[in-house]
Write an enzyme that holds these catalytic residues in place. Structure first.
Site, PDB file in Angstrom:
ATOM      1  N   THR A 133       0.815  -1.218   0.000  1.00  0.00           N
ATOM      2  CA  THR A 133       0.000   0.000   0.000  1.00  0.00           C
ATOM      3  C   THR A 133       0.845   1.262   0.000  1.00  0.00           C
ATOM      4  OG1 THR A 133      -1.530   1.285   1.399  1.00  0.00           O
ATOM      5  CG2 THR A 133      -0.091  -0.206   2.530  1.00  0.00           C
ATOM      6  N   TYR A 142      -1.911   0.029  10.057  1.00  0.00           N
ATOM      7  CA  TYR A 142      -2.137  -0.607   8.756  1.00  0.00           C
ATOM      8  C   TYR A 142      -0.871  -0.505   7.899  1.00  0.00           C
ATOM      9  CZ  TYR A 142      -3.961  -1.319   4.048  1.00  0.00           C
ATOM     10  OH  TYR A 142      -4.147  -1.763   2.765  1.00  0.00           O
TER      11      TYR A 142
HETATM   12  N1  UFG Z   1     -12.726  11.562   2.088  1.00  0.00           N
HETATM   13  C1  UFG Z   1     -13.630  12.555   2.389  1.00  0.00           C
HETATM   14  N2  UFG Z   1     -14.817  12.187   2.928  1.00  0.00           N
HETATM   15  C2  UFG Z   1     -15.164  10.886   3.149  1.00  0.00           C
HETATM   16  C3  UFG Z   1     -14.221   9.878   2.833  1.00  0.00           C
HETATM   17  C4  UFG Z   1     -13.008  10.256   2.298  1.00  0.00           C
HETATM   18  O1  UFG Z   1     -13.365  13.753   2.212  1.00  0.00           O
HETATM   19  O2  UFG Z   1     -16.279  10.625   3.644  1.00  0.00           O
HETATM   20  C5  UFG Z   1     -11.414  11.941   1.522  1.00  0.00           C
HETATM   21  C6  UFG Z   1     -10.242  11.542   2.392  1.00  0.00           C
HETATM   22  O3  UFG Z   1      -9.947  12.558   3.294  1.00  0.00           O
HETATM   23  C7  UFG Z   1      -9.143  11.328   1.351  1.00  0.00           C
HETATM   24  C8  UFG Z   1      -9.899  10.872   0.097  1.00  0.00           C
HETATM   25  O4  UFG Z   1     -11.251  11.235   0.321  1.00  0.00           O
HETATM   26  O5  UFG Z   1      -8.545  12.555   1.063  1.00  0.00           O
HETATM   27  C9  UFG Z   1      -9.809   9.388  -0.123  1.00  0.00           C
HETATM   28  O6  UFG Z   1     -10.168   8.727   1.085  1.00  0.00           O
HETATM   29  P1  UFG Z   1     -10.368   7.147   1.185  1.00  0.00           P
HETATM   30  O7  UFG Z   1     -10.811   6.884   2.584  1.00  0.00           O
HETATM   31  O8  UFG Z   1     -11.212   6.678   0.059  1.00  0.00           O
HETATM   32  O9  UFG Z   1      -8.908   6.581   0.925  1.00  0.00           O
HETATM   33  P2  UFG Z   1      -7.537   6.910   1.682  1.00  0.00           P
HETATM   34  O10 UFG Z   1      -6.767   7.812   0.766  1.00  0.00           O
HETATM   35  O11 UFG Z   1      -7.714   7.360   3.057  1.00  0.00           O
HETATM   36  O12 UFG Z   1      -6.919   5.460   1.812  1.00  0.00           O
HETATM   37  C10 UFG Z   1      -6.371   4.804   0.741  1.00  0.00           C
HETATM   38  C11 UFG Z   1      -6.605   3.314   0.831  1.00  0.00           C
HETATM   39  C12 UFG Z   1      -5.851   2.726   1.995  1.00  0.00           C
HETATM   40  C13 UFG Z   1      -4.414   3.125   1.917  1.00  0.00           C
HETATM   41  C14 UFG Z   1      -4.310   4.618   1.857  1.00  0.00           C
HETATM   42  C15 UFG Z   1      -2.881   5.059   1.736  1.00  0.00           C
HETATM   43  O13 UFG Z   1      -7.965   3.055   0.965  1.00  0.00           O
HETATM   44  O14 UFG Z   1      -5.948   1.325   1.956  1.00  0.00           O
HETATM   45  O15 UFG Z   1      -4.998   5.102   0.732  1.00  0.00           O
HETATM   46  O16 UFG Z   1      -2.708   6.147   2.560  1.00  0.00           O
HETATM   47  F1  UFG Z   1      -3.749   2.684   2.979  1.00  0.00           F
END
Ligand code: UFG
Length: 325
Positions: A117, A141
């Site tokens: 990841t 994680y």
């Molecule tokens: N976001 C929002 N509102 C929400 C959900 C997400 O604004 O309700 C934003 C988050 O702040 C982020 C973006 O949308 O900026 C993407 O968020 P996700 O939760 O979809 O994904 P992440 O970037 O947090 O996580 C992903 C993968 C993980 C991995 C990570 C690496 O899902 O498995 O990238 O940092 F570990």
């Protein structure tokens, strides 16, 4: 015929990889405890229901199928949950994987493709992020995934087991043929969350902060289509089966999209505005995570073929089919 054992093949990325392996004409066997994955997603190959924490079950699957290669997707995947329940994450993602690798080594080692990841990098110091960027995860994680990368290196030294660790950026979208997609309920990633908001007026979703140091103030991520990820697993398997060296590779498109750009793309796809509100930042969210995808291009001749528009269109089609929109 190449035999591939797909650990966690009933899950989101794993099931798309199974389709890609089967399209190659390979014999696919899924090993999955169905705790997060679904039996319905196992459409290519046989299913053995079992847990990587159970050595006898893993040994049984290995001796029954004698795989040429193992692709290991089985993991808990919520960064937030890993902070509140690190024990579960280290037990499943680290100890479970050590157990699996022990069994593979004992069975007569074969190469392994591991789902790593972008979370191994922590808060990036540069963008796009190359593979040799410092690794300082900021949650259990990411720590667990990075530890497995080290474990894999040690298993190569001890047992000659080669591996490719694929560091996914933001996996998104659904099978373009509509056969499989993301099924987490409740939705855990941005695009399914926004689609949920589009179909359910009572579901409030928040943008997690708009005061980041990015062009529009919202977080930037490198969204990569799950079918492109799946193809990278085939390429990584071919690399290993041809005797290629172990390595870690970023899987991303090399271009980021902000939260507002993702919402805009979904609004254009659906042709209607989606209610949202502005919330505070989420703990542990780096402003931008964008892959340098150069190494995967050089080594695997892999590049993304789907852009944000396709990611959103396929995710919306899957949502329409499975939940209504
Ligand atoms: N976001 C929002 N509102 C929400 C959900 C997400 O604004 O309700 C934003 C988050 O702040 C982020 C973006 O949308 O900026 C993407 O968020 P996700 O939760 O979809 O994904 P992440 O970037 O947090 O996580 C992903 C993968 C993980 C991995 C990570 C690496 O899902 O498995 O990238 O940092 F570990």
């Amino acid at each position: 015929m190449t035999s591939v054992l797909v650990i966690g093949g009933a899950g989101y990325v794993g099931s798309h990889a199974c389709k890609a392996f089967a399209q190659k004409g390979w014999r696919v066997t899924v090993f999955d405890d169905l705790s997060a994955g679904s039996r319905d997603a196992v459409k290519w190959g046989d299913l053995i229901v079992g847990d990587i924490a159970d050595p006898a079950a893993v040994r049984g699957a290995l001796s029954a199928r004698r795989p040429d290669i193992v692709a290991h997707f089985a993991a808990l995947t919520s960064v937030g949950d890993s902070v509140s329940d690190p024990g579960a994450y280290y037990r499943n993602n680290l100890a479970g994987t050590v157990n699996l690798l022990d069994a593979i080594a004992a069975a007569g080692p074969c190469p392994v493709i591991f789902s790593s990841t972008a979370a191994v990098y922590g808060v990036p110091e540069q963008s796009p992020i190359p593979e040799d960027h410092p690794k300082r995860p900021i949650n259990p994680y990411g720590h667990g995934k990075l530890m497995v990368e080290q474990v894999l290196a040690d298993f190569e030294t001890a047992h000659g087991m080669r591996h490719v660790a694929l560091r996914y950026f933001n996996a998104a979208g659904a099978d373009p043929d509509g056969e499989i997609g993301e099924t987490n309920d409740p939705a855990t990633h941005l695009i399914p969350i926004v689609l949920h908001a589009a179909r359910d007026p009572d579901f409030a979703f928040s943008i997690f902060g708009d005061d980041f140091d990015t062009p529009d103030g919202t977080c930037v991520r490198d969204y990569v289509h799950v079918t492109d990820l799946a193809r990278a697993h085939v390429a990584a398997a071919e690399h290993l089966l041809a005797g290629g060296a172990s390595m870690a590779l970023n899987l991303g498109g090399g271009a980021g999209a902000s939260v507002l750009e993702v919402i805009g793309a979904i609004e254009r796809e659906l042709g209607r505005p989606i209610p949202r509100r502005l919330g505070p930042r989420r703990a542990g969210d780096p402003p931008a995570l964008v892959a340098s995808a150069q190494k995967a291009r050089e080594v695997l001749d892999w590049r993304t073929t789907y852009g944000l528009k396709d990611i959103v269109a396929t995710a919306a089609a899957w949502e329409r089919k499975t939940r209504g929109l």
